[in-house]
Enzyme design. Structure first.
Site, PDB file in Angstrom:
ATOM      1  N   SER A  10       0.442  -1.461  -0.038  1.00 37.84           N
ATOM      2  CA  SER A  10      -0.007   0.110  -0.095  1.00 37.84           C
ATOM      3  C   SER A  10       0.939   1.078  -0.253  1.00 37.84           C
ATOM      4  O   SER A  10       0.590   1.821  -0.955  1.00 37.84           O
ATOM      5  CB  SER A  10      -0.628  -0.692   0.836  1.00 37.84           C
ATOM      6  OG  SER A  10      -2.370  -0.839   1.296  1.00 37.84           O
TER       7      SER A  10
ATOM      8  N   GLY B   4       3.112   0.115   9.246  1.00 43.60           N
ATOM      9  CA  GLY B   4       4.050  -0.727  10.551  1.00 43.60           C
ATOM     10  C   GLY B   4       5.414  -0.754  10.479  1.00 43.60           C
ATOM     11  O   GLY B   4       6.337  -1.454  10.450  1.00 43.60           O
TER      12      GLY B   4
ATOM     13  N   ASN C  74       7.571  -7.679  11.657  1.00 40.95           N
ATOM     14  CA  ASN C  74       6.984  -6.097  11.136  1.00 40.95           C
ATOM     15  C   ASN C  74       5.757  -6.938  11.365  1.00 40.95           C
ATOM     16  O   ASN C  74       5.364  -7.967  12.108  1.00 40.95           O
ATOM     17  CB  ASN C  74       7.355  -5.861   9.606  1.00 40.95           C
ATOM     18  CG  ASN C  74       6.383  -6.985   8.645  1.00 40.95           C
ATOM     19  OD1 ASN C  74       6.490  -7.593   9.550  1.00 40.95           O
ATOM     20  ND2 ASN C  74       5.603  -6.988   7.866  1.00 40.95           N
TER      21      ASN C  74
ATOM     22  N   CYS D  20       2.648  -7.568  10.937  1.00 46.86           N
ATOM     23  CA  CYS D  20       1.843  -9.197  10.570  1.00 46.86           C
ATOM     24  C   CYS D  20       2.565 -10.165  10.437  1.00 46.86           C
ATOM     25  O   CYS D  20       2.682 -11.165  10.036  1.00 46.86           O
ATOM     26  CB  CYS D  20       1.462  -9.162   8.734  1.00 46.86           C
ATOM     27  SG  CYS D  20      -0.420  -7.754   9.395  1.00 46.86           S
TER      28      CYS D  20
ATOM     29  N   GLU E  42       5.539 -11.189   9.050  1.00 43.49           N
ATOM     30  CA  GLU E  42       5.940 -11.778   7.676  1.00 43.49           C
ATOM     31  C   GLU E  42       7.594 -11.218   7.509  1.00 43.49           C
ATOM     32  O   GLU E  42       8.261 -11.932   6.170  1.00 43.49           O
ATOM     33  CB  GLU E  42       4.972 -10.793   6.446  1.00 43.49           C
ATOM     34  CG  GLU E  42       4.770  -9.732   5.806  1.00 43.49           C
ATOM     35  CD  GLU E  42       4.177  -8.945   6.740  1.00 43.49           C
ATOM     36  OE1 GLU E  42       3.840  -9.406   7.588  1.00 43.49           O
ATOM     37  OE2 GLU E  42       3.639  -8.045   5.955  1.00 43.49           O
TER      38      GLU E  42
HETATM   39  P1  ADP Z   1      -1.574  -3.966   1.684  1.00 42.09           P
HETATM   40  O1  ADP Z   1      -2.270  -5.005   2.172  1.00 42.09           O
HETATM   41  O2  ADP Z   1      -1.455  -3.080   2.565  1.00 42.09           O
HETATM   42  O3  ADP Z   1      -0.466  -3.808   0.985  1.00 42.09           O
HETATM   43  P2  ADP Z   1      -0.818  -6.431   4.309  1.00 42.09           P
HETATM   44  O4  ADP Z   1      -2.164  -6.446   4.823  1.00 42.09           O
HETATM   45  O5  ADP Z   1      -0.039  -7.401   3.113  1.00 42.09           O
HETATM   46  O6  ADP Z   1      -0.602  -4.426   3.232  1.00 42.09           O
HETATM   47  O7  ADP Z   1       0.243  -5.738   5.013  1.00 42.09           O
HETATM   48  C1  ADP Z   1       1.529  -5.509   5.178  1.00 42.09           C
HETATM   49  C2  ADP Z   1       2.131  -4.984   5.954  1.00 42.09           C
HETATM   50  O8  ADP Z   1       1.909  -3.754   6.083  1.00 42.09           O
HETATM   51  C3  ADP Z   1       2.183  -5.076   7.578  1.00 42.09           C
HETATM   52  O9  ADP Z   1       2.698  -6.482   7.779  1.00 42.09           O
HETATM   53  C4  ADP Z   1       2.274  -4.278   7.975  1.00 42.09           C
HETATM   54  O10 ADP Z   1       3.640  -4.162   8.440  1.00 42.09           O
HETATM   55  C5  ADP Z   1       1.292  -2.730   6.973  1.00 42.09           C
HETATM   56  N1  ADP Z   1       0.809  -2.407   7.271  1.00 42.09           N
HETATM   57  C6  ADP Z   1      -0.581  -3.725   6.542  1.00 42.09           C
HETATM   58  N2  ADP Z   1      -1.200  -2.720   7.351  1.00 42.09           N
HETATM   59  C7  ADP Z   1      -1.311  -1.216   7.512  1.00 42.09           C
HETATM   60  C8  ADP Z   1      -1.959  -0.667   8.544  1.00 42.09           C
HETATM   61  N3  ADP Z   1      -3.215  -0.217   8.364  1.00 42.09           N
HETATM   62  N4  ADP Z   1      -1.303   1.250   9.203  1.00 42.09           N
HETATM   63  C9  ADP Z   1       0.658   0.167   8.900  1.00 42.09           C
HETATM   64  N5  ADP Z   1       1.185  -0.766   8.460  1.00 42.09           N
HETATM   65  C10 ADP Z   1       0.364  -1.493   7.753  1.00 42.09           C
END
Ligand code: ADP
Length: 634
Positions: A81, A125, A294, A296, A298
């Site tokens: 994201s 995050g 981090n 989640c 991974e």
């Molecule tokens: P995305 O689909 O938004 O790219 P993911 O769900 O794959 O994100 O999560 C990947 C990583 O992005 C997480 O482990 C965390 O480090 C970061 N992340 C995800 N959601 C958030 C959030 N709401 N705020 C901050 N960091 C986030």
């Protein structure tokens, strides 16, 4: 272009209403509250901005821009994201994952908070190892006593609550405490009474702890204030610690594991992080030990490191009842180049972070849409065939990704820490590996799946190994992220998870919506069952078709949901992907509401035995608010 007016192109031609909404709400650039770009323009912004790295790296900006745009706008690849949100903007911070170090003093703690605030502001995050902080009740130098790691976590939680930019994303954090810390029980139970909403928490456990729990032995807990060598320990260091330090308390390891399982049964937290397994696969041991991940889980990272991620949408590579390996290889190579370019173009919130990132150049290519791929190929998630295909597919991704990193190294040079790395010695990140026969039974794999795998191009690992020893561009290549948001944008099932439910309500902080699984919908239509009665029946059955007499058994098998699937299959799927993944695999072992604390303990032990790097469970309805839940009252 020359297209007739009104004809949709790029992402606008295939995106769902829900995906487009998410893009408009959170990703498209806004000025004075108005969205000032279209979804295709957003992807052009990302492609152009990231491709600018080619200028300084001697590549072709135009070619890269087109290739990057093509893999994103076709829905085959999405970066994490922050890359979509921030490319080309003022604070163009593009990575999702950070680990920020803390020491046992005020300056360090508040400076970490400050850094974390910047990370949250850019939609990323951070994870923290709280082990260096002295235990609750430990004396302070100016008199009085310390309040302990958990109380500091509350402070981080407050900051995370305050910093959310324009309501786009609430901050996410990982709090880790290692199994030797005196406040371990406080930590394990810290989410039971609510609070710490922005934290996932994980106990950092050693192999020695898991073995002590299995043999019902005693386990010592220490205060880092009296025993600073506590920080960053591995199992091999424990005997020395036991000789030199006096424990604050001694407890049974099995009761600690039981307590962790009970808390996880109730709230989903804590998970476990397997410190020895992670450090056995640390590609750059000279730079120190890995103590945290981090949010989640991974991406295990060294202090100050960050990692940018991207995911291939597997459902899009199914062709003629098989896999389009050629297209997949083409896209892996472009994605690796993209992620390496992101390192160059990103803005970094701290000089320490930029230095750490550019020393190892870690990237995390992963996958989403695994359940879609399986459903298209009519393979049940809980089958040896699915595990075997995962094994061979992820091996292919790991192989092409490393090959491309070696190629980039010849073009752009190796990562600076390469001379002190495992790669220089010819070792891949995923070695040593758990054997596949511990995870699945190859004799039970179907002929159809064997023939899909047989059509895979030949892999020459020896060649890739010897080229890697000459230089490779990135210390890690692969990561399996949850893809919580980007899978919605790409219209894919998330990560390597099974379908959560065939009918459900999705809730985001901004809106909620009902979804009917596309494979179920297609089958209902083909079989003349697409009517309100049948849909209600599936809803009454908890969003699942397993056990419904009017659904044929092969359809029941292929459309298994997260809660239909036994936890052992969840763990095996995580473990089989982990065999080839350089970083880690984020996966939630979803369990039915009637699962027991012993089942949760079983998940923990099995994940450790199969060399996962961490594990998270979630029991249905165990938390008040669930991101996704089966709704009976539609
Ligand atoms: P995305 O689909 O938004 O790219 P993911 O769900 O794959 O994100 O999560 C990947 C990583 O992005 C997480 O482990 C965390 O480090 C970061 N992340 C995800 N959601 C958030 C959030 N709401 N705020 C901050 N960091 C986030």
């Amino acid at each position: 272009g020359s297209e007739a007016p009104g004809k949709l192109e790029g992402i606008e031609s295939w995106a769902t209403w829900v995906g487009l909404n998410l893009l408009y709400e959170r990703y498209l650039v806004k000025r004075k509250g108005f969205v000032v770009e279209t979804p295709n323009e957003a992807l052009e912004r990302v492609a152009s901005f990231v491709a600018e790295a080619e200028l300084s790296l001697g590549g072709s900006l135009d070619a890269a821009r087109q290739e990057f745009y093509e893999i994103m706008s076709s829905g085959r690849f999405m970066p994490n994201s922050p890359t979509i949100m921030n490319s080309g903007t003022k604070y163009h911070q593009l990575a999702a994952c950070f680990v920020i170090p803390l020491e046992d003093d005020m300056d360090s703690i508040f400076s970490a908070l400050n850094t974390a605030a910047w990370v949250f502001k850019t939609g990323a995050g951070a994870g923290f190892d709280f082990t260096p902080l002295r235990g609750r009740g430990s004396p302070l130098s100016f008199g009085g006593t310390a309040s302990g790691p958990v109380s500091f976590m509350k402070l981080f939680d407050e900051v995370a609550d305050v910093i959310k930019e324009g309501g786009r994303r609430r901050a996410a954090m990982m709090g880790v405490l290692h199994d030797v810390h005196v406040d371990l029980e406080d930590f394990i139970n810290s989410k039971l009474s609510g609070g710490l909403e922005n934290f996932n928490i994980s106990v950092g456990v050693h192999d020695a702890f898991m073995m002590a729990a299995a043999s019902d032995s005693e386990w010592n807990l220490y205060d880092p204030n009296e025993c600073p060598q506590l920080v960053g320990l591995l199992s091999g260091d424990l005997p020395d610690l036991w000789r030199r330090c006096s424990p604050r308390r001694t407890v049974r390891a099995s009761s600690l594991l039981e307590e962790a399982a009970r808390a996880a049964w109730e709230t989903g937290d804590p998970g476990l992080v397997f410190l020895d397994t992670i450090n056995q696969h640390n590609p750059t041991p000279r730079l120190g030990r890995i103590r945290a991940t981090n949010p989640c889980g991974e991406t295990p990272l060294l202090s100050w490191e960050a990692c940018n991620l991207g995911s291939l949408n597997l459902g899009r590579y199914v062709k003629d009842e098989g896999i389009d390996w050629e297209l997949l290889e083409h896209d892996i190579r472009i994605a690796v180049r993209f992620l390496d370019d992101v390192i160059e173009t990103s803005w970094y919130p701290r000089p320490e972070i930029e230095a750490a990132v550019k020393r190892t150049r870690k990237i995390g290519l992963g996958v989403m849409g695994w359940a879609d791929m399986l459903a298209k190929l009519k393979i049940p998630y809980d089958s040896d065939s699915a595990l075997y295909l995962a094994d061979k597919l992820m091996e292919f991704i790991a192989y092409v990704a490393r090959d491309e990193s070696n190629r980039l190294s010849r073009e752009r040079g190796p990562y600076p820490e390469f001379p002190g790395s495992i790669h220089k010695d010819g070792r891949f990140n995923f070695e040593p590996q758990v054997s596949s026969s511990q995870i699945y039974d190859e004799s039970k794999v179907s002929d159809a799946v064997h023939s899909i795998v047989n059509s895979r191009p030949k892999l020459d690992w020896d060649r890739v190994r010897s080229e890697m020893m000459e230089g490779t561009r990135n210390a890690t290549m692969t990561t399996i992220a949850p893809t919580g948001s980007i899978s919605i944008i790409a219209d894919a099932s998330s990560s390597i998870e099974p379908f959560y439910s065939l009918i459900y309500i999705r809730q985001s902080s901004l809106f909620s919506w009902v979804e009917l699984n596309r494979f179920l919908r297609d089958w209902l239509q083909e079989s003349n069952n697409l009517n309100a009665e049948k849909i209600k029946d599936v809803i009454r059955h908890g969003g699942s078709v397993r056990g419904l007499s009017w659904v044929p058994s092969d359809v029941q098998a292929v459309l298994g949901t997260a809660l239909d699937i036994d936890w052992r299959w969840h763990v095996r799927m995580q473990a089989v992907f982990q065999r080839w993944v350089d970083n880690a695999v984020s996966k939630t072992v979803n369990m039915r509401r009637d699962a027991t604390v012993d089942d949760v303990k079983g998940v923990f032990i099995e994940a450790w035995r199969l060399k996962c790097k961490g594990i998270t469970v979630f029991r249905d309805q165990s938390k008040g608010v669930q991101v996704m839940s089966v709704n009976q009252n539609i």
